[in-house]
Scaffold this motif. Structure first.
Motif, mmCIF file in Angstrom:
data_model
loop_
_atom_site.group_PDB
_atom_site.id
_atom_site.type_symbol
_atom_site.label_atom_id
_atom_site.label_comp_id
_atom_site.label_asym_id
_atom_site.label_seq_id
_atom_site.Cartn_x
_atom_site.Cartn_y
_atom_site.Cartn_z
ATOM 1 N N UNK A 319 0.833 -1.200 0.000
ATOM 2 C CA UNK A 319 0.000 0.000 0.000
ATOM 3 C C UNK A 319 0.870 1.254 0.000
ATOM 4 N N UNK A 320 1.894 1.229 0.831
ATOM 5 C CA UNK A 320 2.776 2.394 0.918
ATOM 6 C C UNK A 320 3.443 2.669 -0.422
ATOM 7 N N UNK A 321 3.849 1.612 -1.129
ATOM 8 C CA UNK A 321 4.459 1.796 -2.445
ATOM 9 C C UNK A 321 3.501 2.499 -3.392
ATOM 10 N N UNK A 322 2.229 2.077 -3.354
ATOM 11 C CA UNK A 322 1.233 2.688 -4.228
ATOM 12 C C UNK A 322 1.009 4.149 -3.857
ATOM 13 N N UNK A 323 0.885 4.428 -2.561
ATOM 14 C CA UNK A 323 0.644 5.800 -2.115
ATOM 15 C C UNK A 323 1.851 6.693 -2.427
ATOM 16 N N UNK A 324 3.051 6.137 -2.265
ATOM 17 C CA UNK A 324 4.254 6.901 -2.592
ATOM 18 C C UNK A 324 4.267 7.251 -4.080
ATOM 19 N N UNK A 325 3.865 6.307 -4.938
ATOM 20 C CA UNK A 325 3.781 6.587 -6.371
ATOM 21 C C UNK A 325 2.825 7.737 -6.646
ATOM 22 N N UNK A 326 1.669 7.702 -5.973
ATOM 23 C CA UNK A 326 0.693 8.781 -6.149
ATOM 24 C C UNK A 326 1.246 10.116 -5.672
ATOM 25 N N UNK A 327 1.924 10.091 -4.525
ATOM 26 C CA UNK A 327 2.482 11.342 -3.986
ATOM 27 C C UNK A 327 3.556 11.895 -4.904
ATOM 28 N N UNK A 328 4.426 11.026 -5.420
ATOM 29 C CA UNK A 328 5.466 11.486 -6.341
ATOM 30 C C UNK A 328 4.859 11.982 -7.645
ATOM 31 N N UNK A 329 3.791 11.344 -8.093
ATOM 32 C CA UNK A 329 3.112 11.807 -9.303
ATOM 33 C C UNK A 329 2.505 13.184 -9.077
#
Length: 605
Positions: A319-329
């Protein structure tokens, strides 16, 4: 249908665009499903650009055809006929297919005159359009589909119209990527809900991590929540080993040296995997966060212990990986918009009229720039092994310069302009510690930041001689600094700061108020040789240039040109005859060497 009024002031149109793009970005990161986002992309394009119809085409699951997945104004029958009876096959010749596969816009002023459009002629007549333009939706290195605009009458698309549609398509591609990520996140939540015993905790994990982004907690907030969930310290870095966030005891986390030497095999998922370090000891685990192009956006590190992570902790990392991707995007999107707005402002200043308008002053002020102060112009170029760097290297370097200037107040203006990084740095001495009082010092900071993008990249910058405080002066200072940069690069001077004073008489020539005088000087001096070489297909100009480079040594010149010394002598005599000079005269050497140097950069800027 509401359209943008072409008679509005530019500022009003800009606000309309920003409002529409903000709404699109909000939809992409909201609870709306992907279909809603696709429809909003089409509706936004139709509203902003005045098309009669708009559609978004994306590949079908088999990857064989493009289908209409979002639309505005198009009838349901048209969409059904195209998707079912007349799919846009990727092995055909439709304009949508051409735009999708080439990554470039394709426009047709009248489909009736295009034989390759015949399969869709019937449904096009039913829908009632004659002109179509297709632009690719590109996110990173991936083409997601096409954004199509349709006009009822025959219409010739201008470059300006296509550029505006392409600009919107760039934002739409980012929004679609974000929406897809959120869609994937929702699908992952649905699979977790199927696990009866893990349902409650899985939802809590998702809600806690996503809440961090919604309240702008950033990557530090994500790291803190993840560290609490898995009970271990967490470090988040990027592919260049730059630390983005740390939570917990940093002594228990891998340092930069260990991470740089670690062998990280590209995993097939975001699940954490053990990593072997330089001492062959797998003491840490890592999870990879990716963006749409499958490139590594960030890495999550945490200690590996004897007790493995339980299933819910593994899910928390995923989940954290996905959220980090969204935040970086989100951060990338904000940075791209910011770079674009600053680039437009810089272009207006360097190519504007004699007076800075109140509108430009206000735009600058909203972005944190005070144009009432004097500035110096700094122009920088990047090279690798003597060759110009790629655009992606420039973009990364521009981000580093942006990080450099962000703490300063008033903030320097830095953006890409005509292939170079240009920085307008305010010079002031009334705010110690928050400003730079010297153009040399500012240029050195910019040069260091640009060059830090990679070890093998050389950064060369030039700085205007004196502070400037008006639009014509900005344009003139840019022309001068850009000309000095070109001359320095042609002379092989890289990885340095170049001042006009370093260029001697050429530096003085570059400061002529009228750049046409510089061209006239080169033409007046070298004209007979240019004309002779052109009409007789000779190399007198190159021979003279090589002669000066070899310090007036005819034997060395002959060796450099791979010709006989007598041939060099004959060519130099011809130069003297055509120009009526004696090359042995020091004044002649000075004049001709300067003219040769500025010949290719007389119109620099």
């Amino acid at each position: 249908m509401t359209t943008v009024d072409s008679g509005r002031q530019p500022g009003a149109e800009l606000l309309t665009w920003l409002s529409a793009l903000r709404a699109l970005s909000s939809a992409a990161t909201s609870a709306a499903d992907l279909q809603h986002v696709l429809d909003q992309v089409a509706d936004t394009a139709r509203t902003l650009l005045g098309f009669d119809f708009c559609g978004v085409l994306t590949p079908d699951p088999a990857g064989e055809s493009l289908v209409i997945t979002g639309w505005s104004g198009l009838s349901a029958d048209y969409v059904e006929h195209v998707n079912t009876d007349r799919p846009v096959r990727l092995d055909g010749g439709s304009p949508s297919k051409q735009a999708f596969q080439s990554g470039r816009p394709v426009a047709i002023r009248d489909i009736a005159g295009e034989p390759e459009f015949t399969p869709w002629g019937g449904v096009a007549r039913e829908q009632g359009y004659r002109a179509i333009v297709c632009v690719p939706l590109i996110a990173g290195a991936e083409v997601l589909g096409t954004l199509n605009g349709y006009y009822t009458p025959v219409h010739t698309f201008t470059d300006y119209e296509i550029e505006r549609l392409a600009l919107l398509a760039n934002h739409a591609a980012i929004a679609l990527t974000s929406a897809r990520r959120l869609d994937q996140l929702r699908q992952l939540n649905e699979s977790l809900r199927e696990q009866r015993d893990a349902l409650t905790r899985s939802e809590q994990i998702h809600e806690r991590l996503l809440a961090v982004t919604l309240r702008s907690g950033g990557l530090s907030g994500v790291a803190a929540v993840l560290a609490e969930l898995i009970g271990r310290p967490v470090l988040i870095d990027d592919a260049r080993n730059v630390v983005l966030a740390i939570a917990g005891d940093d002594a228990a986390l891998p340092n930069a040296t260990w991470r740089a030497a670690a062998v990280v095999e590209p995993p097939t998922s975001s699940a954490p995997v053990p990593v072997t370090g330089p001492d062959d000891d797998a003491r840490y685990c890592v999870s990879i966060a990716r963006l749409g192009d499958d490139a590594t956006a960030a890495r999550i590190w945490f200690p590996a212990t004897e007790s493995e992570l339980d299933a819910m902790s593994v899910r928390a990392v995923e989940h954290a990986s996905m959220v980090i991707s969204l935040e970086l995007l989100r951060m990338r999107t904000a940075a791209e918009v910011e770079h674009r707005l600053r680039g437009e402002l810089l272009a207006d200043l360097l190519g504007g009229g004699s007076v800075i308008s109140e509108q430009v002053l206000q735009r600058a002020q909203r972005l944190g720039h005070d144009l009432t102060r004097p500035h110096v112009l700094i122009v920088g170029a990047l090279s690798i092994a003597g060759e110009p760097a790629e655009s992606r290297i420039y973009q990364r370097s521009l981000s580093l310069v942006g990080d450099l200037v962000r703490p300063y107040a008033p903030r320097p203006l830095s953006a890409m302009h005509r292939g170079n990084i240009v920085t307008m740095w305010p010079i002031t001495e009334d705010e110690p510690g928050r400003a730079i009082g010297s153009g040399d010092a500012a240029a050195a900071l910019v040069q260091r930041a640009m060059g830090s993008v990679a070890r093998n990249v050389d950064a060369t910058v030039t700085v205007s001689a004196d502070p400037v405080d008006s639009t014509p002066s900005y344009a003139e200072a840019y022309r001068t600094a850009k000309g000095a940069l070109d001359i320095a690069l042609r002379a092989g001077r890289t990885n340095t700061v170049v001042q006009l004073a370093d260029l001697g008489v050429v530096g003085l020539l570059l400061q002529l108020e009228d750049s046409s005088q510089l061209a006239a000087f080169a033409r007046r001096t070298l004209g007979p040789l240019l004309d002779y070489d052109s009409s007789h297909h000779t190399d007198l100009l190159d021979t003279l240039r090589t002669y000066f480079a070899c310090r007036n040594d005819r034997n060395r010149t002959a060796s450099a040109l791979h010709i006989h010394p007598n041939t060099v002598t004959q060519r130099l005599r011809r130069v003297e005859q055509l120009c009526g000079v004696e090359l042995a005269e020091p004044s002649t050497t000075l004049q001709f060497s300067a003219a040769l140097t500025v010949h290719d950069v007389a119109t620099a800027g």
